[in-house]
Design a protein around this motif. Structure first.
Motif, mmCIF file in Angstrom:
data_model
loop_
_atom_site.group_PDB
_atom_site.id
_atom_site.type_symbol
_atom_site.label_atom_id
_atom_site.label_comp_id
_atom_site.label_asym_id
_atom_site.label_seq_id
_atom_site.Cartn_x
_atom_site.Cartn_y
_atom_site.Cartn_z
ATOM 1 N N ALA A 318 44.333 35.213 -5.041
ATOM 2 C CA ALA A 318 43.862 34.024 -5.691
ATOM 3 C C ALA A 318 43.766 32.749 -4.815
ATOM 4 O O ALA A 318 43.144 32.158 -4.742
ATOM 5 C CB ALA A 318 44.448 33.802 -7.198
ATOM 6 N N LEU A 319 45.020 32.514 -4.144
ATOM 7 C CA LEU A 319 45.354 31.406 -3.138
ATOM 8 C C LEU A 319 44.264 31.715 -2.001
ATOM 9 O O LEU A 319 43.892 30.357 -1.566
ATOM 10 C CB LEU A 319 46.946 31.548 -2.922
ATOM 11 C CG LEU A 319 47.768 31.171 -3.935
ATOM 12 C CD1 LEU A 319 49.161 31.231 -3.381
ATOM 13 C CD2 LEU A 319 47.462 29.820 -4.661
ATOM 14 N N ASP A 320 44.321 32.637 -1.524
ATOM 15 C CA ASP A 320 43.425 32.866 -0.442
ATOM 16 C C ASP A 320 42.254 32.454 -0.533
ATOM 17 O O ASP A 320 41.258 32.025 -0.052
ATOM 18 C CB ASP A 320 43.586 34.275 0.399
ATOM 19 C CG ASP A 320 44.603 34.478 0.722
ATOM 20 O OD1 ASP A 320 45.410 33.793 1.195
ATOM 21 O OD2 ASP A 320 45.277 35.763 1.146
ATOM 22 N N LEU A 323 41.454 28.933 -0.981
ATOM 23 C CA LEU A 323 41.756 28.083 0.316
ATOM 24 C C LEU A 323 40.292 28.400 1.198
ATOM 25 O O LEU A 323 39.956 27.612 1.806
ATOM 26 C CB LEU A 323 42.885 28.657 1.029
ATOM 27 C CG LEU A 323 43.301 27.816 2.342
ATOM 28 C CD1 LEU A 323 43.559 26.461 1.884
ATOM 29 C CD2 LEU A 323 44.464 28.678 2.953
ATOM 30 N N GLU A 324 39.916 29.584 1.041
ATOM 31 C CA GLU A 324 38.685 29.844 2.017
ATOM 32 C C GLU A 324 37.502 29.225 1.485
ATOM 33 O O GLU A 324 36.604 28.427 2.134
ATOM 34 C CB GLU A 324 38.514 31.373 1.779
ATOM 35 C CG GLU A 324 37.204 31.705 2.695
ATOM 36 C CD GLU A 324 37.127 33.143 2.685
ATOM 37 O OE1 GLU A 324 36.019 33.647 3.233
ATOM 38 O OE2 GLU A 324 37.902 33.848 2.124
ATOM 39 N N ALA A 325 37.315 29.239 0.057
ATOM 40 C CA ALA A 325 36.106 28.550 -0.648
ATOM 41 C C ALA A 325 35.995 27.067 -0.571
ATOM 42 O O ALA A 325 34.951 26.573 -0.652
ATOM 43 C CB ALA A 325 35.890 29.425 -1.759
ATOM 44 N N TRP A 326 37.362 26.478 -0.879
ATOM 45 C CA TRP A 326 37.222 24.997 -1.446
ATOM 46 C C TRP A 326 38.227 24.252 -0.577
ATOM 47 O O TRP A 326 38.345 23.195 -0.731
ATOM 48 C CB TRP A 326 37.918 25.160 -2.868
ATOM 49 C CG TRP A 326 36.977 25.652 -3.833
ATOM 50 C CD1 TRP A 326 35.788 26.097 -3.732
ATOM 51 C CD2 TRP A 326 37.711 26.080 -5.179
ATOM 52 N NE1 TRP A 326 35.483 26.840 -5.011
ATOM 53 C CE2 TRP A 326 36.544 26.908 -5.808
ATOM 54 C CE3 TRP A 326 39.048 26.046 -5.720
ATOM 55 C CZ2 TRP A 326 36.448 27.605 -6.985
ATOM 56 C CZ3 TRP A 326 38.990 26.495 -7.093
ATOM 57 C CH2 TRP A 326 37.830 27.440 -7.585
ATOM 58 N N ASN A 327 39.003 24.856 0.367
ATOM 59 C CA ASN A 327 40.031 24.385 1.172
ATOM 60 C C ASN A 327 41.015 23.365 0.301
ATOM 61 O O ASN A 327 41.256 22.283 0.832
ATOM 62 C CB ASN A 327 39.183 23.521 2.102
ATOM 63 C CG ASN A 327 40.228 22.860 3.408
ATOM 64 O OD1 ASN A 327 41.095 23.557 3.758
ATOM 65 N ND2 ASN A 327 40.081 21.872 3.957
#
Length: 521
Positions: A318-320, A323-327
């Motif tokens: 979920a965290l990855d 981070l990838e989609a929304w920074n």
């Protein structure tokens, strides 16, 4: 809502029914949520964002009072305006309902039957990779444009029925409620959620206006409270389902998307000189586009391929993804809730995605300001969604849409919501944005005063629209939410037609009264 509760809440609701007060409240809450909500926006809101918001609010509030005074100056004349007759109201509601239903039917027929492509898969594909919109040759007929000109009247019919439901009977009442197919159909055809959210916000604002007028939350006799509750529940389920479906679809289609993008790039970069290369990168020609039939075939092959959705309940996944989609990442207390089992990663992502949609416009303001020298005015093309496809179809030589995309990508805002303030700047530049916000505020003040001092429908309809646009201003501008520009035009047209029709219907009666008074004198 019982009488005692409504009486206690009336002062609060009356305040929120003022666009000026609602604007201040909404932005104060939004800034607080960004500063300490469940998603950590590093360093937000910045001093620049706070300055932009304060200045924009000042312009809106000042022009609001100017608009209010402009109506109050003639309030004695408008206060004499009689309320709509039941006959005029019924005809207006039926006309708006039929236009809205016919419009969405035409749009649906064009996209699902005449386009030559699987509309559902095509819409989902563009949600995953909007940059491919110029790479697919879709057949469009005049039915689509006719449908676009009409479907937004369905929104107006719903609002009219909520505002004046006690006076609407029979087929008019039934058609007004059936008009919900317009926003729902539009959302389903384009695999989106915002049209439904927008109509629900319009419904809520119409209810707010009714309560401040001392009336019940909704008209009696149509089970509207139950129907509204069901609609909100279904929207929550639909929103959750479409988020999961889109995520899985994008993962499944990622090889096809990469292949289509690579093919597009190869064709574009085959040009001989650098000047031609830049031009072609911004605007692919029709000969370079994949046909609808070929795309349907490729989509079917990709969907038929063996594929298992990725199922993982780990917090790391979920965290990855965030981070990838929304920074961005959730704050510590959210991570603790997920880690302890109080929240599943899927439930957390659904909730956080909704929260992100509603708040990240603040960060977009910061990005736009930092890249302000890179933007050129788009004159409404950025906000008014219907203008982009019209430019592609009727002005194929124009590179405005492509240039706009390049500017957004360079500013790191492509695909993100801009808030009302950033949208105004992108579309109209600094001076134009000030004028844009001033017109918005003036319209808000004019409609608020007109709703109190007259029986006219135009100010009342505009007040509901303005309140909805203010509530959604952290996400988009007043013309940018689910083709709200078309809804605004439909509301203006409907209100003016109703008021003029009522004026004509009352003219013989007024003339008769004048004659009687003259004889008596």
């Amino acid at each position: 809502m019982n009488g005692n509760t409504q009486q206690r809440l009336n002062p609060l609701l009356s305040g929120l029914a003022s666009p000026a007060i609602l604007m201040v409240v909404i932005w104060a809450i939004t800034l607080l949520l960004v500063a300490g909500g469940p998603i950590a926006y590093p360093g937000q809101p910045t001093a620049i964002v706070l300055s932009v918001v304060v200045i924009a609010l000042a312009i809106f509030l000042l022009s609001y009072h100017v608009g209010k005074l402009s109506f109050d100056r003639w309030s004695e004349q408008w206060a004499k305006s009689s309320h709509l007759s039941a006959r005029v109201l019924d005809r207006g509601v039926m006309a708006a309902s039929l236009l809205g239903i016919a419009g969405i039917a035409l749009v649906a027929f064009d996209r699902t039957v005449l386009s030559g492509v699987n509309n559902s898969a095509y819409s989902e594909l563009l949600r995953c990779a909007p940059q491919l919109v110029d790479s697919v040759m879709i057949r469009r007929t005049p039915l689509l444009y006719g449908g676009y000109a009409m479907f937004s009247f369905g929104f107006v019919s719903i609002v009219l029925f909520l505002l004046k439901g006690e006076e609407i009977r029979g087929w008019a009442a039934a058609l007004a409620q059936l008009s919900i197919v317009s926003p729902v159909g539009y959302a389903l055809l384009y695999s989106g959620r915002m049209p439904i959210l927008f109509v629900l916000v319009l419904v809520a604002m119409a209810m707010l206006v009714r309560v401040t007028q001392g009336r019940t939350l909704v008209p009696r006799g149509h089970y509207l409270v139950l129907k509204t509750a069901i609609a909100v529940g279904l929207f929550a389920v639909y929103s959750s389902a479409i988020w999961t479906s889109r995520q899985n679809f994008c993962i499944q289609m990622s090889p096809l998307i990469a292949e289509l993008q690579e093919g597009k790039n190869e064709r574009l970069t085959s040009r001989a000189d650098n000047r031609a290369l830049v031009d072609q990168t911004r605007r692919p020609k029709a000969t370079q586009m994949i046909t609808a039939a070929e795309l349907s075939k490729r989509l079917a092959e990709a969907q038929a391929a063996t594929w298992l959705p990725q199922k993982s309940n780990s917090i790391a996944t979920a965290l990855d993804a965030m981070l990838e989609a929304w920074n961005v990442q959730p704050r510590g207390y959210v991570i603790s809730a997920i880690d302890s089992g109080y929240l599943s990663p899927r439930s957390a992502m659904i909730g956080l995605s909704t929260y992100f949609y509603l708040t990240h416009g603040v960060r977009t303001v910061d990005h736009v300001w930092n890249a302000r020298d890179k933007f050129t005015p788009q004159w409404g093309v950025y906000e008014v969604g219907v203008l982009s496809p019209l430019l592609r179809i009727f002005f194929p030589g124009s590179d405005q849409v492509a240039v706009m995309e390049v500017e957004q990508r360079e500013a790191l805002i492509y695909g993100f919501f801009p808030s009302a303030w950033a949208a105004a700047f992108i579309d109209f530049g600094l001076v134009g944005a000030i004028v844009y916000v001033a017109i918005w505020g003036g319209l808000a003040g004019w409609s608020a005063a007109g709703s109190r001092h007259s029986g006219l429908m135009t100010p009342l309809l505009l007040l509901v629209f303005v309140l909805a646009s203010v509530l959604l201003s952290p996400v988009q501008g007043p013309l940018g939410m689910a083709n709200s520009a078309l809804v605004l035009a439909s509301m203006l047209a409907t209100g003016l037609v109703l008021d003029l029709a009522n004026l004509r219907a009352r003219a013989p009666q007024d003339a008769g009264k004048l004659g009687v008074n003259t004889l008596a004198t």
